[in-house]
Design a protein around this motif. Structure first.
Motif, PDB file in Angstrom:
ATOM      1  N   ALA A 120       0.835  -1.212   0.000  1.00  0.00           N
ATOM      2  CA  ALA A 120       0.000   0.000   0.000  1.00  0.00           C
ATOM      3  C   ALA A 120       0.865   1.256   0.000  1.00  0.00           C
ATOM      4  CB  ALA A 120      -0.933  -0.010   1.208  1.00  0.00           C
ATOM      5  N   LEU A 121       1.966   1.243   0.754  1.00  0.00           N
ATOM      6  CA  LEU A 121       2.836   2.418   0.816  1.00  0.00           C
ATOM      7  C   LEU A 121       3.523   2.684  -0.521  1.00  0.00           C
ATOM      8  CD1 LEU A 121       4.342   1.978   4.387  1.00  0.00           C
ATOM      9  CD2 LEU A 121       2.804   3.797   3.619  1.00  0.00           C
ATOM     10  N   LEU A 122       3.887   1.612  -1.238  1.00  0.00           N
ATOM     11  CA  LEU A 122       4.453   1.797  -2.582  1.00  0.00           C
ATOM     12  C   LEU A 122       3.418   2.440  -3.505  1.00  0.00           C
ATOM     13  CD1 LEU A 122       6.516  -1.465  -3.281  1.00  0.00           C
ATOM     14  CD2 LEU A 122       7.382   0.830  -2.818  1.00  0.00           C
ATOM     15  N   THR A 123       2.163   2.003  -3.364  1.00  0.00           N
ATOM     16  CA  THR A 123       1.086   2.608  -4.154  1.00  0.00           C
ATOM     17  C   THR A 123       0.955   4.097  -3.822  1.00  0.00           C
ATOM     18  OG1 THR A 123      -0.136   0.528  -4.313  1.00  0.00           O
ATOM     19  CG2 THR A 123      -1.400   2.547  -4.638  1.00  0.00           C
ATOM     20  N   ALA A 124       1.120   4.433  -2.542  1.00  0.00           N
ATOM     21  CA  ALA A 124       0.991   5.839  -2.115  1.00  0.00           C
ATOM     22  C   ALA A 124       2.194   6.679  -2.527  1.00  0.00           C
ATOM     23  CB  ALA A 124       0.813   5.903  -0.599  1.00  0.00           C
ATOM     24  N   GLY A 125       3.297   6.010  -2.900  1.00  0.00           N
ATOM     25  CA  GLY A 125       4.479   6.757  -3.329  1.00  0.00           C
ATOM     26  C   GLY A 125       5.596   6.789  -2.308  1.00  0.00           C
ATOM     27  N   VAL A 126       5.490   5.981  -1.243  1.00  0.00           N
ATOM     28  CA  VAL A 126       6.544   5.930  -0.220  1.00  0.00           C
ATOM     29  C   VAL A 126       7.623   4.946  -0.661  1.00  0.00           C
ATOM     30  CG1 VAL A 126       7.079   5.331   2.160  1.00  0.00           C
ATOM     31  CG2 VAL A 126       4.937   6.529   1.625  1.00  0.00           C
ATOM     32  N   GLU A 127       8.858   5.398  -0.685  1.00  0.00           N
ATOM     33  CA  GLU A 127       9.989   4.528  -1.037  1.00  0.00           C
ATOM     34  C   GLU A 127      11.141   4.791  -0.079  1.00  0.00           C
ATOM     35  OE1 GLU A 127      11.115   4.507  -5.229  1.00  0.00           O
ATOM     36  OE2 GLU A 127       9.311   5.693  -5.643  1.00  0.00           O
ATOM     37  N   ASN A 128      12.095   3.848  -0.040  1.00  0.00           N
ATOM     38  CA  ASN A 128      13.341   4.019   0.706  1.00  0.00           C
ATOM     39  C   ASN A 128      13.114   4.496   2.146  1.00  0.00           C
ATOM     40  OD1 ASN A 128      15.027   3.386  -1.638  1.00  0.00           O
ATOM     41  ND2 ASN A 128      14.283   5.336  -2.443  1.00  0.00           N
ATOM     42  N   ALA A 175      -5.346   7.805  -1.141  1.00  0.00           N
ATOM     43  CA  ALA A 175      -6.691   7.227  -1.031  1.00  0.00           C
ATOM     44  C   ALA A 175      -6.735   5.853  -1.693  1.00  0.00           C
ATOM     45  CB  ALA A 175      -7.713   8.163  -1.679  1.00  0.00           C
ATOM     46  N   LEU A 176      -6.046   5.709  -2.829  1.00  0.00           N
ATOM     47  CA  LEU A 176      -6.033   4.426  -3.527  1.00  0.00           C
ATOM     48  C   LEU A 176      -5.273   3.372  -2.732  1.00  0.00           C
ATOM     49  CD1 LEU A 176      -6.954   2.946  -6.034  1.00  0.00           C
ATOM     50  CD2 LEU A 176      -4.878   3.709  -7.204  1.00  0.00           C
ATOM     51  N   ALA A 177      -4.196   3.802  -2.064  1.00  0.00           N
ATOM     52  CA  ALA A 177      -3.437   2.870  -1.216  1.00  0.00           C
ATOM     53  C   ALA A 177      -4.316   2.354  -0.082  1.00  0.00           C
ATOM     54  CB  ALA A 177      -2.200   3.565  -0.655  1.00  0.00           C
ATOM     55  N   ASN A 178      -5.130   3.246   0.477  1.00  0.00           N
ATOM     56  CA  ASN A 178      -6.056   2.825   1.532  1.00  0.00           C
ATOM     57  C   ASN A 178      -7.083   1.849   0.980  1.00  0.00           C
ATOM     58  OD1 ASN A 178      -7.073   3.260   4.352  1.00  0.00           O
ATOM     59  ND2 ASN A 178      -8.915   3.841   3.222  1.00  0.00           N
ATOM     60  N   GLU A 179      -7.570   2.117  -0.248  1.00  0.00           N
ATOM     61  CA  GLU A 179      -8.513   1.192  -0.887  1.00  0.00           C
ATOM     62  C   GLU A 179      -7.849  -0.168  -1.121  1.00  0.00           C
ATOM     63  OE1 GLU A 179     -11.061   0.731  -5.047  1.00  0.00           O
ATOM     64  OE2 GLU A 179     -10.456   2.735  -4.384  1.00  0.00           O
ATOM     65  N   GLU A 180      -6.578  -0.141  -1.515  1.00  0.00           N
ATOM     66  CA  GLU A 180      -5.845  -1.402  -1.723  1.00  0.00           C
ATOM     67  C   GLU A 180      -5.788  -2.222  -0.441  1.00  0.00           C
ATOM     68  OE1 GLU A 180      -1.234  -2.779  -2.398  1.00  0.00           O
ATOM     69  OE2 GLU A 180      -1.925  -0.981  -3.446  1.00  0.00           O
ATOM     70  N   LEU A 181      -5.536  -1.535   0.667  1.00  0.00           N
ATOM     71  CA  LEU A 181      -5.476  -2.226   1.954  1.00  0.00           C
ATOM     72  C   LEU A 181      -6.835  -2.825   2.305  1.00  0.00           C
ATOM     73  CD1 LEU A 181      -3.143  -2.665   3.924  1.00  0.00           C
ATOM     74  CD2 LEU A 181      -4.010  -0.768   5.278  1.00  0.00           C
ATOM     75  N   ASN A 182      -7.909  -2.078   2.005  1.00  0.00           N
ATOM     76  CA  ASN A 182      -9.262  -2.588   2.253  1.00  0.00           C
ATOM     77  C   ASN A 182      -9.561  -3.811   1.388  1.00  0.00           C
ATOM     78  OD1 ASN A 182      -9.900  -0.653   4.170  1.00  0.00           O
ATOM     79  ND2 ASN A 182     -10.725   0.776   2.672  1.00  0.00           N
ATOM     80  N   VAL A 183      -9.144  -3.754   0.106  1.00  0.00           N
ATOM     81  CA  VAL A 183      -9.350  -4.896  -0.790  1.00  0.00           C
ATOM     82  C   VAL A 183      -8.601  -6.116  -0.261  1.00  0.00           C
ATOM     83  CG1 VAL A 183      -8.773  -5.818  -3.083  1.00  0.00           C
ATOM     84  CG2 VAL A 183      -9.840  -3.562  -2.876  1.00  0.00           C
ATOM     85  N   ALA A 184      -7.361  -5.900   0.185  1.00  0.00           N
ATOM     86  CA  ALA A 184      -6.541  -7.008   0.689  1.00  0.00           C
ATOM     87  C   ALA A 184      -7.202  -7.685   1.892  1.00  0.00           C
ATOM     88  CB  ALA A 184      -5.153  -6.504   1.064  1.00  0.00           C
TER      89      ALA A 184
END
Length: 302
Positions: free
Chosen positions: A124-132, A169-178
């Motif tokens: 989810a964090l990668l989807t949100a743009g969090v890296e490294n 918001a999409l990362a949060n949706e991904e977590l909900n889907v998971a």
């Protein structure tokens, strides 16, 4: 007297055999002056005692050596459109890493984060743009774990590294889907993490241009992993990844981090399989042990 000696010998044997299964269970971190101190975000509904406990869990011994913030229901509404009256207990420590170090997420209270795994957070964090970054999540009470994402978003925002709101918001949706797939499709958390990671890897490799391409990739990965989903759950996945395509999220840039997640999930699956065999062996051991005890007493008193 002979019976007493036999009983003593038997119980001595049992105690020695049981000690075979006793396994002993057994960290120091410096500050990177170039990248700044770690950021700690505490759940806004923690009591003073719970906050003290959380500090210990996150290894915060000196508040001057970290940047500290508090995440509230208002933040949940601000970052992902959630309920502003939500109670927040999950907390997180984020340490920014050098470029190329990847994203590392660990949950140090897995017994209290009931629905989300470290791999689900990482995806989810990668989807949100969090890296490294190295991210540690903790909660002193049982929670689903969804709200920890908001705390991480707030940490980046407060430090001046704003993330894209649509991606958050999409990362949060991904977590909900998971988590929905775990509860509705009867899949394990590891299977869901593996499925989502494999789909992202395929998207990175194939660069789908249409929703039909997304549908094909989802089907291919479901078949590859031998996972059967209802039409509703399959469509939920397709819709999620179609939104990612619409936002032009480039997973090709984080291929190595996706490979990292895939590798960790595979290791967990292998460990689970090994553990099942281990507990089967223990079950067989005790069955044989109690069979032997039954025969022993039958010989004495029979």
């Amino acid at each position: 007297m002979k019976q007493y000696i036999k009983l003593t010998a038997l119980f001595t044997l049992i105690i020695s055999l049981l000690t075979v299964f006793v396994v002993p269970v057994s960290a120091d971190e410096g500050i990177n002056e170039k990248l700044g101190v770690p950021i700690v975000v505490y759940g806004g509904n923690l009591t003073d005692d719970q906050k003290t406990q959380t500090k210990k869990l996150l290894e915060v011994t000196d508040s001057n050596m970290v940047d500290e913030y508090t995440v509230t229901g208002e933040d949940l509404a601000k970052y992902i459109g959630g309920n502003s009256k939500s109670r927040m207990f999950s907390s997180a420590k984020i340490t920014i890493e050098e470029e190329g170090k990847g994203l590392n997420v660990s949950i140090i209270t897995p017994e209290n984060i009931t629905e989300v795994t470290s791999e689900m957070y990482a995806n989810a964090l990668l989807t949100a743009g969090v890296e490294n970054a190295s991210v540690v999540v903790a909660s002193p009470v049982k929670v689903s774990g969804h709200s920890a994402l908001t705390g991480i978003y707030k940490a980046y925002d407060e430090e001046g590294a704003q993330l894209d709101k649509e991606r958050m918001a999409l990362a949060n949706e991904e977590l909900n889907v998971a988590t929905d797939l775990v509860s509705s499709a009867g899949l394990s958390k590891e299977q869901v993490s593996e499925l989502i990671t494999q789909i992202k890897q395929a998207i990175a490799e194939q660069n789908p241009a249409t929703v039909d391409d997304i549908e094909r990739i989802v089907k291919e990965q479901l078949d590859k992993l031998e996972i059967s989903l209802s039409e509703k759950d399959r469509q939920m996945l397709i819709d999620l990844f179609e939104k990612m395509r619409d936002l032009n999220i480039n997973f090709d840039q984080v291929k190595s981090q996706l490979n990292d997640i895939a590798s960790k999930v595979q290791n967990k699956i292998e460990d689970l399989i090994a553990d099942e065999g281990f507990w089967d062996n223990i079950g067989n051991f005790f069955k044989q042990l109690f069979d032997a005890i039954s025969k022993f007493f039958a010989n004495i008193f029979g």
